[in-house]
Design a protein around this motif. Structure first.
Motif, PDB file in Angstrom:
ATOM      1  N   ALA A   1       0.986 -11.635   5.084  1.00 44.20           N
ATOM      2  CA  ALA A   1      -0.517 -12.102   4.772  1.00 44.20           C
ATOM      3  C   ALA A   1      -1.200 -11.531   5.882  1.00 44.20           C
ATOM      4  O   ALA A   1      -2.677 -11.438   5.366  1.00 44.20           O
ATOM      5  CB  ALA A   1       0.070 -13.489   4.521  1.00 44.20           C
ATOM      6  N   ASP A   2      -0.613 -11.559   7.173  1.00 46.48           N
ATOM      7  CA  ASP A   2      -1.526 -11.500   7.929  1.00 46.48           C
ATOM      8  C   ASP A   2      -1.863  -9.067   8.601  1.00 46.48           C
ATOM      9  O   ASP A   2      -0.594  -8.976   8.176  1.00 46.48           O
ATOM     10  CB  ASP A   2      -0.897 -11.745   9.058  1.00 46.48           C
ATOM     11  N   PRO A   3      -2.776  -9.316   8.213  1.00 42.74           N
ATOM     12  CA  PRO A   3      -3.166  -7.735   8.440  1.00 42.74           C
ATOM     13  C   PRO A   3      -2.105  -7.062   9.703  1.00 42.74           C
ATOM     14  O   PRO A   3      -2.613  -5.689   9.538  1.00 42.74           O
ATOM     15  CB  PRO A   3      -4.634  -7.692   8.778  1.00 42.74           C
ATOM     16  N   ASP A   4      -1.647  -7.775  10.647  1.00 45.18           N
ATOM     17  CA  ASP A   4      -1.366  -6.939  11.609  1.00 45.18           C
ATOM     18  C   ASP A   4      -0.671  -5.972  12.093  1.00 45.18           C
ATOM     19  O   ASP A   4      -0.011  -5.442  11.664  1.00 45.18           O
ATOM     20  CB  ASP A   4      -0.291  -7.430  12.632  1.00 45.18           C
ATOM     21  N   PRO A   5      -1.680  -4.361  12.034  1.00 45.92           N
ATOM     22  CA  PRO A   5      -0.698  -3.261  11.654  1.00 45.92           C
ATOM     23  C   PRO A   5      -0.025  -3.214  12.731  1.00 45.92           C
ATOM     24  O   PRO A   5       0.197  -2.110  13.064  1.00 45.92           O
ATOM     25  CB  PRO A   5      -2.319  -2.598  12.045  1.00 45.92           C
ATOM     26  N   TYR A   6      -0.089  -3.773  14.414  1.00 46.22           N
ATOM     27  CA  TYR A   6       0.778  -3.060  15.068  1.00 46.22           C
ATOM     28  C   TYR A   6       2.140  -2.736  14.946  1.00 46.22           C
ATOM     29  O   TYR A   6       2.443  -1.581  15.368  1.00 46.22           O
ATOM     30  CB  TYR A   6       0.850  -4.326  16.229  1.00 46.22           C
TER      31      TYR A   6
ATOM     32  N   ALA B   1      -3.079   3.279 -15.123  1.00 43.49           N
ATOM     33  CA  ALA B   1      -3.887   2.625 -15.522  1.00 43.49           C
ATOM     34  C   ALA B   1      -4.962   1.760 -15.151  1.00 43.49           C
ATOM     35  O   ALA B   1      -5.159   1.516 -16.178  1.00 43.49           O
ATOM     36  CB  ALA B   1      -3.619   2.816 -17.311  1.00 43.49           C
ATOM     37  N   ASN B   2      -5.536   1.993 -14.219  1.00 44.45           N
ATOM     38  CA  ASN B   2      -6.031   1.043 -13.363  1.00 44.45           C
ATOM     39  C   ASN B   2      -5.848   0.020 -12.941  1.00 44.45           C
ATOM     40  O   ASN B   2      -6.148  -0.949 -12.202  1.00 44.45           O
ATOM     41  CB  ASN B   2      -7.283   1.337 -14.169  1.00 44.45           C
ATOM     42  N   SER B   3      -4.238  -0.186 -13.222  1.00 42.60           N
ATOM     43  CA  SER B   3      -3.182  -1.438 -12.413  1.00 42.60           C
ATOM     44  C   SER B   3      -3.365  -0.975 -11.063  1.00 42.60           C
ATOM     45  O   SER B   3      -1.966  -1.484 -10.314  1.00 42.60           O
ATOM     46  CB  SER B   3      -1.770  -1.465 -13.277  1.00 42.60           C
ATOM     47  N   ALA B   4      -4.100  -0.662 -10.946  1.00 47.01           N
ATOM     48  CA  ALA B   4      -3.798  -0.294  -9.052  1.00 47.01           C
ATOM     49  C   ALA B   4      -4.879  -0.366  -8.579  1.00 47.01           C
ATOM     50  O   ALA B   4      -6.166   0.259  -9.299  1.00 47.01           O
ATOM     51  CB  ALA B   4      -3.055   1.370  -8.547  1.00 47.01           C
ATOM     52  N   GLN B   5      -5.692  -0.184  -7.096  1.00 43.59           N
ATOM     53  CA  GLN B   5      -6.739  -0.026  -6.137  1.00 43.59           C
ATOM     54  C   GLN B   5      -6.810   1.025  -5.478  1.00 43.59           C
ATOM     55  O   GLN B   5      -5.721   1.004  -4.648  1.00 43.59           O
ATOM     56  CB  GLN B   5      -7.106  -1.381  -5.860  1.00 43.59           C
ATOM     57  N   VAL B   6      -7.917   2.153  -5.567  1.00 42.31           N
ATOM     58  CA  VAL B   6      -7.452   2.788  -4.589  1.00 42.31           C
ATOM     59  C   VAL B   6      -7.897   2.383  -2.694  1.00 42.31           C
ATOM     60  O   VAL B   6      -9.168   1.158  -3.508  1.00 42.31           O
ATOM     61  CB  VAL B   6      -8.991   3.856  -4.616  1.00 42.31           C
ATOM     62  N   ILE B   7      -7.253   2.442  -1.751  1.00 49.91           N
ATOM     63  CA  ILE B   7      -7.737   1.978  -0.675  1.00 49.91           C
ATOM     64  C   ILE B   7      -8.203   3.679   0.069  1.00 49.91           C
ATOM     65  O   ILE B   7      -7.251   4.537   0.020  1.00 49.91           O
ATOM     66  CB  ILE B   7      -6.685   1.539  -0.283  1.00 49.91           C
ATOM     67  N   HIS B   8      -8.227   3.259   1.113  1.00 52.34           N
ATOM     68  CA  HIS B   8      -8.380   4.322   2.419  1.00 52.34           C
ATOM     69  C   HIS B   8      -8.688   3.700   4.102  1.00 52.34           C
ATOM     70  O   HIS B   8      -8.298   5.015   4.611  1.00 52.34           O
ATOM     71  CB  HIS B   8     -10.475   4.734   2.512  1.00 52.34           C
ATOM     72  N   ALA B   9      -7.631   2.625   4.148  1.00 52.88           N
ATOM     73  CA  ALA B   9      -7.857   2.330   5.437  1.00 52.88           C
ATOM     74  C   ALA B   9      -6.511   1.286   5.350  1.00 52.88           C
ATOM     75  O   ALA B   9      -6.365   0.815   4.143  1.00 52.88           O
ATOM     76  CB  ALA B   9      -9.269   1.541   5.933  1.00 52.88           C
ATOM     77  N   PRO B  10      -5.356   0.559   6.386  1.00 51.23           N
ATOM     78  CA  PRO B  10      -4.229  -0.042   6.658  1.00 51.23           C
ATOM     79  C   PRO B  10      -5.455  -1.132   6.294  1.00 51.23           C
ATOM     80  O   PRO B  10      -4.540  -1.949   5.584  1.00 51.23           O
ATOM     81  CB  PRO B  10      -3.851   0.308   7.978  1.00 51.23           C
ATOM     82  N   ILE B  11      -6.195  -1.633   6.176  1.00 47.09           N
ATOM     83  CA  ILE B  11      -7.044  -3.535   6.007  1.00 47.09           C
ATOM     84  C   ILE B  11      -7.282  -3.091   4.670  1.00 47.09           C
ATOM     85  O   ILE B  11      -8.189  -2.918   4.345  1.00 47.09           O
ATOM     86  CB  ILE B  11      -7.668  -3.697   7.396  1.00 47.09           C
ATOM     87  N   LEU B  12      -6.616  -4.379   3.946  1.00 52.62           N
ATOM     88  CA  LEU B  12      -6.593  -4.002   2.512  1.00 52.62           C
ATOM     89  C   LEU B  12      -7.854  -5.230   2.087  1.00 52.62           C
ATOM     90  O   LEU B  12      -8.132  -6.142   3.350  1.00 52.62           O
ATOM     91  CB  LEU B  12      -5.288  -4.481   1.683  1.00 52.62           C
TER      92      LEU B  12
ATOM     93  N   GLU C   1       0.778  -0.881   0.184  1.00 45.29           N
ATOM     94  CA  GLU C   1       0.172  -0.306  -0.007  1.00 45.29           C
ATOM     95  C   GLU C   1       1.029   0.888  -0.356  1.00 45.29           C
ATOM     96  O   GLU C   1       1.851   1.479   0.536  1.00 45.29           O
ATOM     97  CB  GLU C   1      -1.250  -0.034   1.257  1.00 45.29           C
ATOM     98  N   THR C   2       0.230   2.223  -0.595  1.00 47.29           N
ATOM     99  CA  THR C   2       1.538   3.362  -0.702  1.00 47.29           C
ATOM    100  C   THR C   2       0.314   4.409   0.193  1.00 47.29           C
ATOM    101  O   THR C   2      -0.319   4.939  -0.073  1.00 47.29           O
ATOM    102  CB  THR C   2       1.189   3.868  -2.471  1.00 47.29           C
ATOM    103  N   VAL C   3       1.351   5.135   1.052  1.00 49.58           N
ATOM    104  CA  VAL C   3       0.571   6.127   2.147  1.00 49.58           C
ATOM    105  C   VAL C   3       1.551   7.077   2.153  1.00 49.58           C
ATOM    106  O   VAL C   3       2.861   7.250   1.513  1.00 49.58           O
ATOM    107  CB  VAL C   3       0.464   5.361   3.047  1.00 49.58           C
ATOM    108  N   LEU C   4       0.819   8.354   2.521  1.00 50.90           N
ATOM    109  CA  LEU C   4       1.289   9.769   2.694  1.00 50.90           C
ATOM    110  C   LEU C   4       1.315  10.017   4.063  1.00 50.90           C
ATOM    111  O   LEU C   4      -0.684   9.878   4.686  1.00 50.90           O
ATOM    112  CB  LEU C   4       0.234  11.030   1.656  1.00 50.90           C
ATOM    113  N   TYR C   5       2.548  10.130   4.671  1.00 48.68           N
ATOM    114  CA  TYR C   5       2.648  10.008   6.122  1.00 48.68           C
ATOM    115  C   TYR C   5       2.752  10.924   6.643  1.00 48.68           C
ATOM    116  O   TYR C   5       3.644  12.552   5.947  1.00 48.68           O
ATOM    117  CB  TYR C   5       4.051   9.042   6.526  1.00 48.68           C
ATOM    118  N   PHE C   6       2.203  12.259   7.885  1.00 49.67           N
ATOM    119  CA  PHE C   6       2.240  13.485   7.956  1.00 49.67           C
ATOM    120  C   PHE C   6       3.455  13.389   9.338  1.00 49.67           C
ATOM    121  O   PHE C   6       2.886  12.289  10.409  1.00 49.67           O
ATOM    122  CB  PHE C   6       1.122  13.525   8.496  1.00 49.67           C
ATOM    123  N   ASN C   7       4.527  13.599   9.684  1.00 49.59           N
ATOM    124  CA  ASN C   7       5.302  14.094  10.529  1.00 49.59           C
ATOM    125  C   ASN C   7       4.413  15.569  10.829  1.00 49.59           C
ATOM    126  O   ASN C   7       5.384  16.174  10.913  1.00 49.59           O
ATOM    127  CB  ASN C   7       6.562  14.191   9.573  1.00 49.59           C
ATOM    128  N   GLN C   8       3.973  15.205  12.336  1.00 51.24           N
ATOM    129  CA  GLN C   8       3.953  16.457  12.581  1.00 51.24           C
ATOM    130  C   GLN C   8       5.369  17.034  14.013  1.00 51.24           C
ATOM    131  O   GLN C   8       4.548  18.047  14.485  1.00 51.24           O
ATOM    132  CB  GLN C   8       2.721  16.221  14.085  1.00 51.24           C
TER     133      GLN C   8
END
Length: 604
Positions: free
Chosen positions: A497-502, A372-383, A335-342
């Motif tokens: 493979a496991d979604p563990d966000p820890y 060209a749609n060879s990716a999928q929009v996501i909105h949260a860490p769990i895919l 997943e590609t994410v935009l992170y904020f360093n506060q």
């Protein structure tokens, strides 16, 4: 008185009449008994038929035989199908060079991992439809507390040298991973885990406390203890078995060829006829090695190889136009994410600013324009496909709302530049008129440049100015991630493979090698993540992740952008069922036993 001739004719006529009467009685006897005629009766049929009747019957019999023949041929033709047959050879190009085709070290290199996945097998394996399923093991049982994993090894499992796979091989492999002298990068996966041989074919893993993601670590390939026990741990990386391995997988080592400089240029595997599951159809796999993806794409175009292990985004259009190959693009847990360093930019501490950035990014346009749609929009860490994936959760693209948020929070537009000024509480007397400006750091690759430029354009619409900073992939870890040296960071993150966000969001992971890149800290989130990874009940665990995602969405420490696909090419001569998702690039071989080139005829 009749003459002799007349008497003779009369006598012959009487004989013929008696014979005819006998025949008729035999034929009519069928009617009396109401049974099917006997063979003896059928033999008399021609004697009671006239010549024209005999011709009619003969024609009818002939017609029946022709019809039966036509029907038989039509049935065979209509029900004859091609089915897979053993045979054929496939040549694939890889980027890199094999060095450690050994489960203890292979994870560090895609080339080594590709070859090791074909040569070795683990107690468990990953399946695109069913998740983790038994492989060398025929069964897995987990105790009620989730702390003991017991596996029974198949009786038919053998190494390529003919030796049975036993519990002692499993114990040796795990002990080697845990032994610091081997310097295996997998050591953390089996930290504080005890492995016990219950009997010759049964082994147990004992954990100090329940850890739900543990089952994924049981996919590690098993080494033959009889061969590796003779090699000192510190000498393991130098062993010839690293390039001439003996495993228990569907393919076994055949040969390799080196160039004048001693580099391996080609590597050949042959079918394992004694594979404990269904043996593969393709007889021989040959791999050739190239320094980079560009050289591999050129080799594919020049027909020096038939397939390619990886096809980058910039080459996918070219590969798609190649009539000899098929481009495959299964989803990958990246997943590609935009992170904020506060901690490095004061305005980023303002949740209004983070929310405005989130609303201003057109994710759908980004995916369409760049990939060209060879990716999928996501909105949260769990895919998608993971525990507690929520398809209803989404960030709304709404630039007017973003503008309203910023204006109401005091970030007004400059009439001169069109960019937003910092709100009064953030302005300084020394530097009045400062604008809302951030530096966006990104890996330096063709697609990441386009993504960063698209985000820069989207934020410009709401008056936020971005400066782009591209860093080579080799320096990202040391110069950017480890020291947390960024304001906004565009980063592709590879999940397991496991979604563990820890590892990504627990507050203990904010420094050093931890992957909590934003310094995010929330005690409620910490508690949820700690509890979720100890639960083996999927429903209970999913509820924890649901609550976690709700809190994360509320705090907006990052913006989730899209999930990537993995591109690779296969020749059209290779028939395969297709695979929709993979965890690692080597998982493209997860269904290799179903690939085939040769066929044979059979009736459906």
């Amino acid at each position: 008185m009749p003459d002799i001739r007349t008497l003779f004719k009369r006598k012959r006529k009487d004989v013929k009449s008696k014979a005819h009467d006998l025949t008729m009685r035999q034929v009519f006897a069928v009617r009396k008994t109401k049974s099917f005629p006997s063979w003896k009766q059928w033999k008399q049929l021609p004697n009671v038929l006239s010549q024209s009747e005999r011709r009619t019957v003969s024609g009818a019999i002939g017609l029946i035989m022709v019809c039966a023949l036509v029907f038989g041929v039509s049935y065979v033709v209509g029900h004859r199908i091609n089915i897979p047959a053993v045979g054929g050879e496939y040549t694939e190009g890889l980027v890199g060079e094999p060095q450690f085709i050994n489960p203890l070290y292979a994870i560090q290199s895609d080339v080594d991992q590709d070859l090791a996945s074909l040569i070795y097998s683990g107690l468990m394996r990953w399946d695109a439809q069913d998740g983790f399923v038994p492989d060398l093991a025929e069964s897995l049982t987990i105790n009620e507390d989730g702390t003991v994993y017991t596996l029974k090894i198949r009786d038919t499992a053998k190494f390529h040298n003919g030796e049975d796979v036993r519990a002692r091989d499993v114990v040796f492999t795990i002990n080697a991973i845990q032994n610091s002298s081997y310097r295996s990068p997998l050591a953390d996966q089996f930290y504080q885990v005890s492995v016990v041989q219950e009997d010759d074919k049964t082994v147990s893993f004992i954990l100090e406390k329940a850890f739900a993601p543990f089952v994924q670590y049981l996919t590690v390939g098993i080494l033959p203890a009889g061969l590796w026990a003779e090699i000192l741990p510190q000498n393991a990386p130098l062993a010839a078995l690293n390039v001439q391995p003996i495993g228990s997988g569907p393919y076994e080592f055949a040969e390799f060829a080196k160039d004048k400089k001693g580099s391996i240029r080609s590597y050949t595997l042959k079918r394992n006829d004694d594979y404990y599951r269904d043996a593969p159809y393709i007889e021989t796999l040959t791999f050739k090695f190239y320094p980079d993806a560009m050289a591999l794409t050129e080799a594919l175009s020049n027909k020096n190889v038939e397939g390619a292990s990886v096809v980058g985004y910039e080459a996918r259009e070219e590969v798609t136009s190649n009539r000899n190959v098929e481009l495959l693009e299964p989803s990958l847990p990246r997943e590609t994410v935009l992170y904020f360093n506060q901690n490095l930019n004061e305005p980023l501490k303002d949740i209004i600013v983070r929310q405005a950035i989130q609303k201003a990014i057109d994710k759908t346009s980004l995916v369409t324009t760049v990939y060209a749609n060879s990716a999928q929009v996501i909105h949260a860490p769990i895919l998608p496909g993971m525990i507690e994936y929520d398809e209803t959760r989404m960030d709304v693209y709404d630039p007017p709302a973003a503008n309203t948020l910023l204006t109401e929070a005091g970030y007004t537009l400059s009439e001169e530049t069109g960019m937003r000024l910092l709100k009064p509480s953030l302005q300084s007397e020394e530097e009045p008129g400062k604008t809302l400006h951030f530096t966006l750091t990104s890996p330096d690759s063709a697609d990441m440049r386009l993504v960063a430029e698209k985000i820069q354009s989207d934020l410009g619409v709401i008056g936020i100015e971005l400066t782009l900073n591209f860093v080579s992939s080799e320096l990202m870890s040391t110069d950017v991630i480890a020291p947390r040296n960024f304001e906004l960071l565009l980063a592709p993150i590879m999940l397991e493979a496991d979604p563990d966000p820890y590892p990504f969001w627990h507050s203990t992971q904010t420094k050093g090698s931890g992957l909590n890149l934003t310094g995010y800290s929330n005690t409620d989130v910490d508690t949820l993540l700690e509890e979720a990874r100890t639960l083996t009940d999927a429903t209970a665990r999913a509820e924890k992740y649901k609550q976690f995602q709700e809190l994360l969405a509320k705090d907006v420490p990052a913006v989730y952008l899209y999930q990537s696909t993995y591109g690779y090419a296969l020749p059209k001569k290779v028939q395969h069922p297709g695979i929709e998702s993979i965890i690692l690039p080597s998982d493209r071989f997860a269904d290799i036993t179903l690939w085939y080139i040769k066929t044979k005829k059979a009736l459906r």
